[in-house]
Design an enzyme around this catalytic site. Structure first.
Site, short mmCIF file in Angstrom:
data_model
loop_
_atom_site.label_atom_id
_atom_site.label_comp_id
_atom_site.label_asym_id
_atom_site.label_seq_id
_atom_site.Cartn_x
_atom_site.Cartn_y
_atom_site.Cartn_z
N CYS A 2 -13.19 2.92 -2.10
CA CYS A 2 -13.75 1.60 -0.96
C CYS A 2 -13.57 1.01 -1.87
CB CYS A 2 -15.36 2.10 -1.05
SG CYS A 2 -16.42 3.01 -0.21
N ARG A 27 -5.47 2.13 -2.05
CA ARG A 27 -6.51 2.82 -2.72
C ARG A 27 -7.66 3.41 -1.29
NH1 ARG A 27 -9.68 -0.20 -6.71
NH2 ARG A 27 -11.41 1.23 -6.44
N TRP A 73 -14.53 5.37 1.93
CA TRP A 73 -14.04 5.92 2.11
C TRP A 73 -14.77 6.68 2.31
CZ3 TRP A 73 -13.40 10.30 -1.27
CH2 TRP A 73 -12.54 11.31 -1.62
N GLY A 100 -20.06 2.98 -3.86
CA GLY A 100 -20.35 4.54 -5.24
C GLY A 100 -21.18 4.98 -4.35
N GLU A 482 3.65 18.71 -13.99
CA GLU A 482 3.07 17.09 -13.32
C GLU A 482 4.03 16.99 -12.01
OE1 GLU A 482 1.77 14.42 -13.01
OE2 GLU A 482 2.66 12.41 -12.11
N LYS A 486 3.13 16.15 -8.53
CA LYS A 486 3.36 15.04 -7.22
C LYS A 486 4.06 15.57 -6.03
CE LYS A 486 2.78 12.35 -8.58
NZ LYS A 486 2.11 12.18 -9.75
N GLU A 489 0.42 16.70 -3.90
CA GLU A 489 -0.38 15.64 -3.79
C GLU A 489 0.84 15.21 -2.13
OE1 GLU A 489 -1.89 12.70 -6.68
OE2 GLU A 489 0.45 12.32 -7.00
N HIS A 505 3.28 38.22 -17.18
CA HIS A 505 1.44 38.40 -16.88
C HIS A 505 0.81 38.24 -15.57
CE1 HIS A 505 2.07 39.18 -21.07
NE2 HIS A 505 2.84 37.60 -21.42
N LYS A 600 -6.66 6.38 -4.59
CA LYS A 600 -6.34 5.66 -5.48
C LYS A 600 -6.92 5.38 -6.65
CE LYS A 600 -2.80 4.21 -8.21
NZ LYS A 600 -1.64 5.11 -8.49
#
Ligand code: G6P
Length: 605
Positions: A2, A27, A73, A100, A482, A486, A489, A505, A600
Site C-alpha cells: 500500500c 511497490r 494491496w 498496515g 538467488e 529470481k 519471482e 539424497h 516491493k
C-alpha cells in the site's frame, strides 16, 4: 505494498496525488483512490486496477487544494472499488487512507455497528474513518479526533486523514508503517515512501512509531500519541527524480541489472584502505576492541535479502573465521530467539521497511542484542532502529525483484568480513588480495553484462521448461538460491535450489530431460566434486546449463564469467542468473517489474 500520498498547498491536489501514486506503483498494488476537499465538500474516486484507470476516472471538476491518495494491496477484503481507499465516515465528512493492519478491527466494527454505524467496505481500515468521524463530532478538532480514535486501535498503521470542515490541514500518524513529510514552498506533502515526494521536494521528515503530525501549507507540527510536542529536523534526500526513471530501458529490472558496475562502485567508494588493507565502515559505530569481541554473527532478512545474508555468512566465516549463519527474519522473530551478548546481529533490507525484518530487529533490541543494518534506503525504519550499519548507496530499486541491492549487499558483506577479519587473524596479504578483488568487481560486472545476447538466447531455450533445478556447493549454494528466486519471482517458472551435494539424497529422482539444471561451478577447490555432480545429472538425461569459469563437456550450455578471488566469485556468478531470469520472463511475456502477487516492500506480517 500500500502507498499513501497527501498534499496541502495552493495548487490543484489531484494531479500531484496521481503523480505521487504513479511513483509508488512499483511497490505493488491492486486498486487506487483519491479524496480532495473543495469549498468544504469532500470528493472521492476509487477504482480497482491501475493508477492510470484512476486518472481516467477522475473528472475535470475534481478540484481541491488539499487531498489524500492511496494504492491498496488487498489484505482484508478482495480488491474492489469499494474496498479501495480512501474510506469515509458515515457522515461523509472524514476521509482516511491507511497502510498496515488493524488487529482489533472486528471488535471495533461490532462496537460501532452496535451504535448504528453502517459500514460500506470489508476492510479493516474503514473502522478508522468511522471512529474518527464519530470523534470529530465530539471534539471539533481533527487532531484530537485522530488522537482519541487511535487510543482504541491495536495494530499497525500509517494514515493520512482529512476533514471537509477543516480544508487547511491533514493529520498523519505512524505506527509500524512509514510516513514521511515533505516540505515545500508554502505547501506540504506526506507519503509512505519518499519516492512519491521526490519530484516536489527533497526536504523530508520521518515520523517515528507512535508519532503524529498536523501538516498545513505553511508548515507542520509533530507530537506523540500522548499529545507531547516533538521537535524534528528536516533531512535532505540525496536521490532525485531521475533515479526513479527507467532511463530508456524497457524495464526497470534491466536498468537496475545494467547499473550494477556503478552501484557496486558506489557501495565501495571511500571504504577500501589500501595502506592497511582494511575496510572503512564508519557507520558501524564500533571500535576495534568491540569489533573483536563477537564470537558469532547472525544475519536476518527476507527473500533475496536473506539469500544475500547467506552469501554474507559464508564471507564472514571465510575471511574473519567467526561462525556466521543467516535465517529468514520472518522465522527468527517468531521462534523466541536466544539473544546472546557476544553475537553480532545483522539485519538486511533494501527498503528498510520490511515488517518482519523490522519486528525481528525490535525483538533483538528489546533483548539487548547488538544489531547492525545493511540497508539501501537512507533514514528508513530499519536504518533508524539499528545501532549502526552500512548503507548500500545503490540508489532506489524500483523493480520488485531485487538485483542491484542484492549485489551491493553481498559487496557490503565482503567489506564487513574484511573489517572483522583484519581486526582478527586475516593477514595483510589476504587483506590486500580481497581489496584488489573488490576493486576489480565493477569492471568484471561490465564484462559479464556484455554476455547479455548469449544469455538471452539461452533463456529463450530453457524458458519453456516446466521447472528448473539450481545447484551449487558451499559458496555456490547462495548463488543457486538467488538464481532460483529470481527465476520464479519474475517468470513464474518453478525453480528449486539445492546444495549440489544433497542432490543424490532426494531430488535426483526428479532429474529427467524435462527438468533442466542450472549448475553453479566456480573454479575453486570443489570443482571436481561439482563436475562429478554434473556427470550424475547427465547420466539421468538431465539438461545442464553451467555457470562458472570454464566450459565443460559435461554441460549442454555454459556461461563463463571472469574470475576474481574465490571468496568474491559468488557475487559475479549471480549476475548472469539475473539476466537469465529477466530474459526468461520477457520470453514468457510476464509483467517483469510487477510480478503477480508480489510487492516491493512487504510492510505487513
Ligand atoms: C519482498 C520482495 C523481495 C524482497 C523482500 C525483502 O518479499 O518481493 O524481492 O527481497 O521483500 O525486501 P527488503 O526491502 O527488506 O530487502
Amino acid at each position: 505494498m500500500c502507498g499513501i500520498v497527501a498534499y496541502v498547498g495552493p495548487k490543484d491536489a489531484a494531479p500531484i496525488l496521481l503523480e505521487g501514486l504513479q511513483r509508488l506503483e512499483y511497490r505493488g498494488y491492486d486498486s487506487a483512490g483519491l479524496a480532495v476537499v473543495n469549498a468544504k465538500s469532500l470528493k472521492t474516486r476509487k477504482v480497482k486496477g491501475r493508477v492510470a484507470d484512476l486518472a481516467a476516472a477522475v473528472p475535470a471538476k475534481f478540484k481541491g487544494t488539499i487531498g489524500i491518495g492511496h494504492t491498496r494491496w488487498a489484505t482484508h477484503g478482495a480488491p474492489s472499488d469499494v474496498n479501495a481507499h480512501p474510506h469515509i465516515d458515515q457522515e461523509q465528512r472524514i476521509a482516511v487512507v491507511h497502510n498496515g493492519i488493524i488487529e482489533n478491527a472486528d471488535e471495533l466494527r461490532r462496537r460501532l455497528e452496535g451504535e448504528g454505524v453502517k459500514f460500506e467496505s470489508e476492510t479493516d481500515s474503514e473502522v478508522l474513518s468511522q471512529l474518527i468521524g464519530r470523534m470529530v463530532k465530539e471534539t471539533e478538532s481533527l487532531r484530537e479526533a485522530v488522537l482519541r480514535a487511535l487510543k482504541s486501535v491495536v495494530g499497525t498503521y500509517g494514515i493520512a486523514v482529512i476533514d471537509e470542515q477543516r480544508p487547511g490541514e491533514i493529520v498523519v500518524a505512524r505506527n509500524g508503517s512509514p510516513i514521511v513529510l515533505g516540505l515545500g514552498e508554502k505547501e506540504m506533502f506526506a507519503a509512505s515512501d519518499v519516492a512519491a515526494l521526490i519530484r516536489y521536494t527533497r526536504q523530508v521528515v520521518h515520523l517515528e512509531d507512535g508519532e503524529l503530525a498536523v501538516i498545513k501549507a505553511d508548515g507542520f507540527n509533530t507530537f506523540t500519541s500522548d499529545a507531547r510536542e516533538t521537535a524534528k529536523e528536516p533531512f535532505t534526500v540525496d536521490w532525485d527524480a531521475g533515479h526513479y526513471d527507467n532511463g530508456g530501458y524497457e524495464h526497470y529490472l534491466l536498468k537496475e541489472i545494467s547499473e550494477q558496475p556503478d552501484t557496486v562502485a558506489r557501495t565501495l567508494r571511500g571504504r577500501i584502505d589500501d595502506r592497511f588493507h582494511i575496510a572503512h565502515l564508519g557507520g558501524l559505530n564500533m571500535d576495534a576492541r568491540e569489533t573483536r569481541s563477537f564470537r558469532r554473527v547472525k544475519i536476518i532478512g527476507c527473500g533475496s535479502a536473506y539469500y544475500s545474508g547467506q552469501m554474507g555468512a559464508q564471507l564472514i566465516e571465510e575471511l574473519a573465521r567467526i561462525p556466521a549463519d543467516a535465517e529468514p527474519a520472518s522465522e527468527f522473530r517468531y521462534r523466541s530467539p536466544v539473544v546472546e551478548p557476544d553475537t553480532l546481529y545483522v539485519a538486511i533490507s533494501q527498503s528498510g521497511e520490511t515488517y518482519d525484518t523490522l519486528a525481528a530487529v525490535q525483538e533483538l533490541k528489546r533483548k539487548g542484542g547488538r544489531v547492525l543494518g545493511i540497508v539501501n534506503t537512507v533514514g528508513s525504519a530499519i536504518a533508524r532502529e539499528t545501532d549502526g550499519g552500512i548503507y548500500l548507496h545503490a540508489g532506489p530499486e524500483v523493480s520488485v525483484a531485487s538485483t542491484k541491492a542484492f549485489i551491493s549487499t553481498a559487496v557490503a558483506f565482503a567489506l564487513l568480513a574484511l573489517h572483522l577479519g583484519r581486526v582478527r587473524d586475516l593477514s595483510p596479504a589476504d587483506g590486500r588480495r580481497i581489496c584488489e578483488g573488490l576493486r576489480r568487481l565493477p569492471e568484471q560486472i561490465k564484462e559479464i553484462l556484455t554476455l547479455e545476447d548469449r544469455i538471452k538466447e539461452l533463456a529463450k531455450k530453457y524458458a519453456d521448461a516446466p521447472g528448473m533445478m539450481f545447484v551449487g556447493r558451499v559458496r555456490g549454494y547462495p548463488v543457486a538460491r538467488e538464481g532460483a528466486q529470481k527465476l520464479k519471482e519474475i517468470s513464474y517458472v518453478h525453480a528449486e535450489a539445492y546444495p549440489a551435494s544433497e542432490l543424490k539424497h532426494g531430488p535426483l529422482a526428479l532429474i529427467s530431460p524435462e527438468l533442466p539444471t542450472v549448475a553453479i561451478v566456480p573454479d575453486d577447490e570443489l570443482l571436481d566434486k561439482n563436475l562429478t555432480t554434473l556427470g550424475e545429472i547427465r547420466a539421468r538425461h538431465g539438461r545442464i546449463l553451467m555457470v562458472g569459469h570454464r566450459t565443460s563437456e559435461a554441460a549442454d550450455d555454459c556461461i563463463v564469467v571472469p574470475k576474481n578471488q574465490v571468496e568474491l566469485d559468488p557475487i559475479l556468478l549471480t549476475i548472469p542468473l539475473q539476466l537469465f531470469a529477466y530474459h526468461a520472463a520477457v520470453a514468457l511475456d510476464r509483467d517483469v517489474d510487477r510480478p503477480r502477487n508480489l510487492a516491493k516492500s512487504v510492510t505487513v506480517e
